[in-house]
Design a protein around this motif. Structure first.
Motif, PDB file in Angstrom:
ATOM      1  N   LEU A   1       0.833  -1.210   0.000  1.00 40.49           N
ATOM      2  CA  LEU A   1       0.000   0.000   0.000  1.00 40.49           C
ATOM      3  C   LEU A   1       0.865   1.256   0.000  1.00 40.49           C
ATOM      4  O   LEU A   1       0.532   2.254  -0.646  1.00 40.49           O
ATOM      5  CB  LEU A   1      -0.947   0.009   1.191  1.00 40.49           C
ATOM      6  CG  LEU A   1      -1.952   1.163   1.222  1.00 40.49           C
ATOM      7  CD1 LEU A   1      -2.771   1.222  -0.062  1.00 40.49           C
ATOM      8  CD2 LEU A   1      -2.877   1.045   2.435  1.00 40.49           C
ATOM      9  N   ALA A   2       1.990   1.219   0.722  1.00 39.29           N
ATOM     10  CA  ALA A   2       2.907   2.360   0.716  1.00 39.29           C
ATOM     11  C   ALA A   2       3.426   2.615  -0.698  1.00 39.29           C
ATOM     12  O   ALA A   2       3.507   3.770  -1.152  1.00 39.29           O
ATOM     13  CB  ALA A   2       4.062   2.111   1.680  1.00 39.29           C
ATOM     14  N   HIS A   3       3.786   1.545  -1.394  1.00 41.84           N
ATOM     15  CA  HIS A   3       4.290   1.691  -2.763  1.00 41.84           C
ATOM     16  C   HIS A   3       3.197   2.226  -3.693  1.00 41.84           C
ATOM     17  O   HIS A   3       3.450   3.104  -4.522  1.00 41.84           O
ATOM     18  CB  HIS A   3       4.805   0.351  -3.275  1.00 41.84           C
ATOM     19  CG  HIS A   3       5.350   0.404  -4.666  1.00 41.84           C
ATOM     20  ND1 HIS A   3       6.552   1.008  -4.984  1.00 41.84           N
ATOM     21  CD2 HIS A   3       4.844  -0.056  -5.850  1.00 41.84           C
ATOM     22  CE1 HIS A   3       6.763   0.915  -6.292  1.00 41.84           C
ATOM     23  NE2 HIS A   3       5.745   0.281  -6.826  1.00 41.84           N
ATOM     24  N   ALA A   4       1.976   1.706  -3.536  1.00 41.55           N
ATOM     25  CA  ALA A   4       0.879   2.100  -4.420  1.00 41.55           C
ATOM     26  C   ALA A   4       0.454   3.545  -4.212  1.00 41.55           C
ATOM     27  O   ALA A   4       0.029   4.221  -5.157  1.00 41.55           O
ATOM     28  CB  ALA A   4      -0.318   1.174  -4.198  1.00 41.55           C
ATOM     29  N   SER A   5       0.590   4.032  -2.977  1.00 38.38           N
ATOM     30  CA  SER A   5       0.068   5.372  -2.667  1.00 38.38           C
ATOM     31  C   SER A   5       1.129   6.458  -2.621  1.00 38.38           C
ATOM     32  O   SER A   5       0.791   7.640  -2.581  1.00 38.38           O
ATOM     33  CB  SER A   5      -0.685   5.344  -1.330  1.00 38.38           C
ATOM     34  OG  SER A   5       0.156   4.895  -0.281  1.00 38.38           O
ATOM     35  N   GLY A   6       2.407   6.103  -2.651  1.00 42.19           N
ATOM     36  CA  GLY A   6       3.469   7.080  -2.481  1.00 42.19           C
ATOM     37  C   GLY A   6       4.021   7.663  -3.766  1.00 42.19           C
ATOM     38  O   GLY A   6       3.343   7.730  -4.795  1.00 42.19           O
ATOM     39  N   GLY A   7       5.288   8.062  -3.708  1.00 40.39           N
ATOM     40  CA  GLY A   7       5.914   8.752  -4.831  1.00 40.39           C
ATOM     41  C   GLY A   7       6.050   7.927  -6.085  1.00 40.39           C
ATOM     42  O   GLY A   7       6.130   8.476  -7.189  1.00 40.39           O
ATOM     43  N   GLN A   8       6.067   6.600  -5.942  1.00 40.90           N
ATOM     44  CA  GLN A   8       6.110   5.712  -7.101  1.00 40.90           C
ATOM     45  C   GLN A   8       4.717   5.242  -7.510  1.00 40.90           C
ATOM     46  O   GLN A   8       4.572   4.344  -8.334  1.00 40.90           O
ATOM     47  CB  GLN A   8       6.991   4.495  -6.795  1.00 40.90           C
ATOM     48  CG  GLN A   8       8.432   4.839  -6.456  1.00 40.90           C
ATOM     49  CD  GLN A   8       9.129   5.529  -7.608  1.00 40.90           C
ATOM     50  OE1 GLN A   8       9.033   5.105  -8.756  1.00 40.90           O
ATOM     51  NE2 GLN A   8       9.830   6.618  -7.308  1.00 40.90           N
ATOM     52  N   GLY A   9       3.713   5.855  -6.917  1.00 37.47           N
ATOM     53  CA  GLY A   9       2.336   5.477  -7.202  1.00 37.47           C
ATOM     54  C   GLY A   9       1.444   6.685  -7.322  1.00 37.47           C
ATOM     55  O   GLY A   9       1.695   7.607  -8.109  1.00 37.47           O
ATOM     56  N   MET A  10       0.399   6.739  -6.475  1.00 30.39           N
ATOM     57  CA  MET A  10      -0.618   7.775  -6.585  1.00 30.39           C
ATOM     58  C   MET A  10      -0.051   9.184  -6.466  1.00 30.39           C
ATOM     59  O   MET A  10      -0.407  10.074  -7.253  1.00 30.39           O
ATOM     60  CB  MET A  10      -1.667   7.549  -5.500  1.00 30.39           C
ATOM     61  CG  MET A  10      -2.798   8.553  -5.487  1.00 30.39           C
ATOM     62  SD  MET A  10      -3.928   8.254  -4.121  1.00 30.39           S
ATOM     63  CE  MET A  10      -2.873   8.625  -2.707  1.00 30.39           C
ATOM     64  N   VAL A  11       0.827   9.421  -5.502  1.00 29.99           N
ATOM     65  CA  VAL A  11       1.392  10.762  -5.319  1.00 29.99           C
ATOM     66  C   VAL A  11       2.235  11.163  -6.529  1.00 29.99           C
ATOM     67  O   VAL A  11       2.174  12.314  -6.993  1.00 29.99           O
ATOM     68  CB  VAL A  11       2.229  10.824  -4.022  1.00 29.99           C
ATOM     69  CG1 VAL A  11       3.008  12.121  -3.951  1.00 29.99           C
ATOM     70  CG2 VAL A  11       1.319  10.692  -2.806  1.00 29.99           C
ATOM     71  N   GLY A  12       3.014  10.223  -7.041  1.00 37.23           N
ATOM     72  CA  GLY A  12       3.796  10.509  -8.242  1.00 37.23           C
ATOM     73  C   GLY A  12       2.911  10.865  -9.420  1.00 37.23           C
ATOM     74  O   GLY A  12       3.208  11.786 -10.190  1.00 37.23           O
ATOM     75  N   GLY A  13       1.808  10.135  -9.566  1.00 38.47           N
ATOM     76  CA  GLY A  13       0.865  10.441 -10.640  1.00 38.47           C
ATOM     77  C   GLY A  13       0.235  11.802 -10.487  1.00 38.47           C
ATOM     78  O   GLY A  13       0.056  12.541 -11.464  1.00 38.47           O
ATOM     79  N   GLN A  14      -0.074  12.172  -9.246  1.00 39.28           N
ATOM     80  CA  GLN A  14      -0.646  13.497  -8.997  1.00 39.28           C
ATOM     81  C   GLN A  14       0.355  14.598  -9.336  1.00 39.28           C
ATOM     82  O   GLN A  14      -0.018  15.659  -9.854  1.00 39.28           O
ATOM     83  CB  GLN A  14      -1.093  13.611  -7.534  1.00 39.28           C
ATOM     84  CG  GLN A  14      -1.640  14.962  -7.134  1.00 39.28           C
ATOM     85  CD  GLN A  14      -2.979  15.308  -7.790  1.00 39.28           C
ATOM     86  OE1 GLN A  14      -3.507  14.535  -8.574  1.00 39.28           O
ATOM     87  NE2 GLN A  14      -3.506  16.477  -7.469  1.00 39.28           N
ATOM     88  N   MET A  15       1.637  14.344  -9.071  1.00 38.54           N
ATOM     89  CA  MET A  15       2.658  15.338  -9.397  1.00 38.54           C
ATOM     90  C   MET A  15       2.721  15.578 -10.908  1.00 38.54           C
ATOM     91  O   MET A  15       2.800  16.717 -11.362  1.00 38.54           O
ATOM     92  CB  MET A  15       4.024  14.855  -8.880  1.00 38.54           C
ATOM     93  CG  MET A  15       5.147  15.872  -9.033  1.00 38.54           C
ATOM     94  SD  MET A  15       5.014  17.278  -7.896  1.00 38.54           S
ATOM     95  CE  MET A  15       4.396  18.574  -8.942  1.00 38.54           C
TER      96      MET A  15
END
Length: 296
Positions: A146-160
């Protein structure tokens, strides 16, 4: 939406609401305002698709519902925190979410920011609790995934990437990567969580990952279509945001009819990935077909 999917989604939504209500109790202490905002942002709203996928994937491996519902609530907390933050003036600056004022409009910006932070961290508190699974290795894998999916390599990265999209010349491959990060990774976690809880690996877990990949893209293409031809009263949020911001979307790059065709193709492809599970995965097939026909 098929009657059986409608009924199944309602059952899961009610179970998730009940468990979230228990996990996010009302507080009478000086910090009660942030708890109120957390509840406002996460209770009684949305389609609960991600929790539903957790529950369905868990059922494929005969995982206890008491374990699956906790993971379902954790992913919903992450999803709701992301919506609270996305709606802030420094992000998408939206006033409407799920047909009612966004969290920062109902409370204030600082409270909304803290509520999102608290939902994010609460999700991991839920996952790491032994009540989620007796095996600490399974709990650690859920936390890491979940950390990987939601963090900088996941959701947060996509938002950036999304925040910069109006300055970038994104082609279909670029938009696909953006959405795989921003939307797809959480779908992948939701679909694979059942396999993690059931300690399943190999081809069955890969089948769920491939299903989630195609489902996530179909979902996002459908979102882009709704942004163009949806109804605010049905969708429950501001429309034409991407066009107004000058962002490339699947619709702007492919055209409306081709985008619809691509979404349908991805939905059917997602269904085929579920062949190893037979009839046990029928509701997940219904989800794939629903996401491209939804009106909200």
């Amino acid at each position: 939406m098929s009657p059986r999917l409608t009924e199944a989604l309602t059952v899961v939504s009610q179970a998730v609401n009940s468990e979230l209500d228990r996990l996010l109790p009302v507080s009478e202490s000086p910090d009660s305002r942030v708890h109120e905002a957390m509840r406002y942002a996460s209770l009684d709203g949305g389609k609960r698709l991600r929790p539903f996928l957790v529950m369905q994937s868990a059922s494929l491996f005969n995982v206890a519902e008491s374990a699956a519902i906790r993971v379902a609530c954790a992913i919903e907390m992450i999803h709701c925190y992301s919506l609270v933050h996305d709606d802030l003036p420094c992000m998408d600056d939206d006033d409407l979410r799920r047909g009612r004022p966004t969290c920062h409009k109902a409370f204030d910006e600082a409270t909304a920011l803290l509520a999102g932070d608290a939902l994010l961290t609460k999700a991991f508190e839920v996952l790491v609790n032994p009540a989620t699974h007796a095996d600490p290795v399974v709990r650690c894998e859920l936390v890491a995934d979940l950390a990987h999916a939601s963090g900088g390599q996941g959701m947060v990265g996509g938002q950036m990437i999304d925040l910069q999209a109006h300055t970038l010349e994104l082609d279909v491959a670029g938009i696909t990567r953006l959405q795989q990060l921003k939307t797809g990774r959480l779908f992948s976690f939701s679909c694979e969580a059942g396999a993690v809880l059931g300690k399943a690996h190999g081809e069955l877990r890969l089948a769920l990952r491939n299903y989630a990949h195609d489902l996530g893209l179909a979902f996002q293409i459908a979102d882009d279509i709704l942004d163009v031809e949806g109804d605010v009263a049905e969708v429950g949020k501001r429309l034409n945001k991407d066009a107004d911001a000058g962002k490339a979307t699947f619709v702007s790059l492919l055209g409306l009819e081709r985008a619809k065709s691509q979404a349908d193709m991805l939905a059917e492809q997602a269904c085929r990935h579920l062949d190893p599970f037979g009839e046990k995965a029928d509701l997940m097939r219904d989800v794939a077909r629903f996401v491209v026909r939804r009106r909200s």
